[in-house]
Design a protein around this motif. Sequence first.
Motif, mmCIF file in Angstrom:
data_model
loop_
_atom_site.group_PDB
_atom_site.id
_atom_site.type_symbol
_atom_site.label_atom_id
_atom_site.label_comp_id
_atom_site.label_asym_id
_atom_site.label_seq_id
_atom_site.Cartn_x
_atom_site.Cartn_y
_atom_site.Cartn_z
ATOM 1 N N ARG A 40 0.765 -1.340 -0.004
ATOM 2 C CA ARG A 40 0.005 0.003 0.072
ATOM 3 C C ARG A 40 0.694 1.229 -0.098
ATOM 4 N NH1 ARG A 40 -5.025 2.376 1.420
ATOM 5 N NH2 ARG A 40 -4.481 4.438 2.424
ATOM 6 N N LEU A 79 2.064 1.600 -3.575
ATOM 7 C CA LEU A 79 0.923 1.900 -4.659
ATOM 8 C C LEU A 79 0.242 3.196 -4.053
ATOM 9 C CD1 LEU A 79 -0.289 -1.710 -5.523
ATOM 10 C CD2 LEU A 79 1.300 -0.283 -6.878
ATOM 11 N N VAL A 80 -0.199 3.387 -3.038
ATOM 12 C CA VAL A 80 -1.117 4.455 -2.663
ATOM 13 C C VAL A 80 -0.329 5.645 -2.270
ATOM 14 C CG1 VAL A 80 -2.829 5.336 -1.279
ATOM 15 C CG2 VAL A 80 -2.751 2.797 -2.053
ATOM 16 N N SER A 139 -0.200 -6.671 -9.293
ATOM 17 C CA SER A 139 -0.810 -6.104 -10.227
ATOM 18 C C SER A 139 -0.946 -6.874 -11.429
ATOM 19 C CB SER A 139 -0.059 -4.739 -10.623
ATOM 20 O OG SER A 139 -0.699 -4.340 -11.645
ATOM 21 N N ILE A 159 -6.276 -1.009 -0.741
ATOM 22 C CA ILE A 159 -5.665 -0.261 -1.725
ATOM 23 C C ILE A 159 -6.597 0.092 -2.745
ATOM 24 C CG2 ILE A 159 -3.926 -0.501 -3.554
ATOM 25 C CD1 ILE A 159 -2.669 -2.791 -2.232
ATOM 26 N N TRP A 199 -8.995 1.190 -5.605
ATOM 27 C CA TRP A 199 -8.781 1.192 -7.022
ATOM 28 C C TRP A 199 -8.709 2.340 -7.958
ATOM 29 C CZ3 TRP A 199 -6.121 -1.947 -10.085
ATOM 30 C CH2 TRP A 199 -6.831 -2.411 -11.139
ATOM 31 N N VAL A 250 -3.389 4.703 -8.633
ATOM 32 C CA VAL A 250 -2.892 3.268 -8.168
ATOM 33 C C VAL A 250 -2.616 2.493 -9.416
ATOM 34 C CG1 VAL A 250 -3.638 1.113 -7.010
ATOM 35 C CG2 VAL A 250 -3.631 3.479 -5.811
ATOM 36 N N ARG A 267 0.546 3.565 -11.179
ATOM 37 C CA ARG A 267 1.648 3.337 -10.259
ATOM 38 C C ARG A 267 1.936 1.810 -10.690
ATOM 39 N NH1 ARG A 267 6.631 4.030 -8.534
ATOM 40 N NH2 ARG A 267 6.631 3.682 -5.952
#
Length: 242
Positions: free
Chosen positions: A160, A163-164, A181, A193, A195, A199, A202
């Motif tokens: 997280r 990605l976040v 992914s 996480i 969507w 994100v 990334r």
Amino acid sequence: MTAARPDDSLGGRAGTPDEATQPDAPTLAEDLLLLLFQPDSGTIAGENTLFYILAGAVVADLALGDHVTTADRGRVRAVEGHAPPDDLLRSAWDYVSTKPRGVQTVLAAIGPTLRAPLLARLIARGDIDRGDRKVLGLFRTTTLREGRSGRRAALLGEVRRVLVDGAEPRARVAALAALLSASGTLPQFHRDIPWTSPVINRAKELERGNWGAGAAGEAVTRTMTAVIVNSVVVATTVLPRS
């Protein structure tokens, strides 16, 4: 065997940055399977194409450990004299050591037998608990529950952050997020996480091997991991429909 603490940083193969050097350290495929496990339902996300996903993690692990490299035409070649100590990784390394092979060929060859031993390892470590319950009061069925190690939450938190929050990942975390992914299951992690477009973008950058300076490492390793992840994408989106 030393259990990973829930608050450990996950730069290495398991809960600590240095744990990848330990003989009994969890493999990247174990970490990926643990992330794919859904505690609320007791199921594993992406079951229909799971063997491609786990096989991709095994080959990526070999690449990150410099046990394999690329040959001509994007094939996988074993690095002579550099077999991995882990038995499961060693089996895959042995397969490619006979001759260079295409990534799709490797995924199809090593993937089908991975789920059971990887799940057994997670249960042995206490990351997942196996139980049973009665269905209709008559039949017993096996159930899976999240264990008490806290390692899944720690892994999810690390992914997280990448990605976040946009944190720059270490190579193993970048590969783990890229494979997650590539599996096509990220939408199922929406609660943890979100969507969202940032994100998604990334995650696609990580799939392409754009990990940032902190996870740069050898260019060959980044490129090879990107090839592996792309092969997983093809396997999970194109092959099942053909």
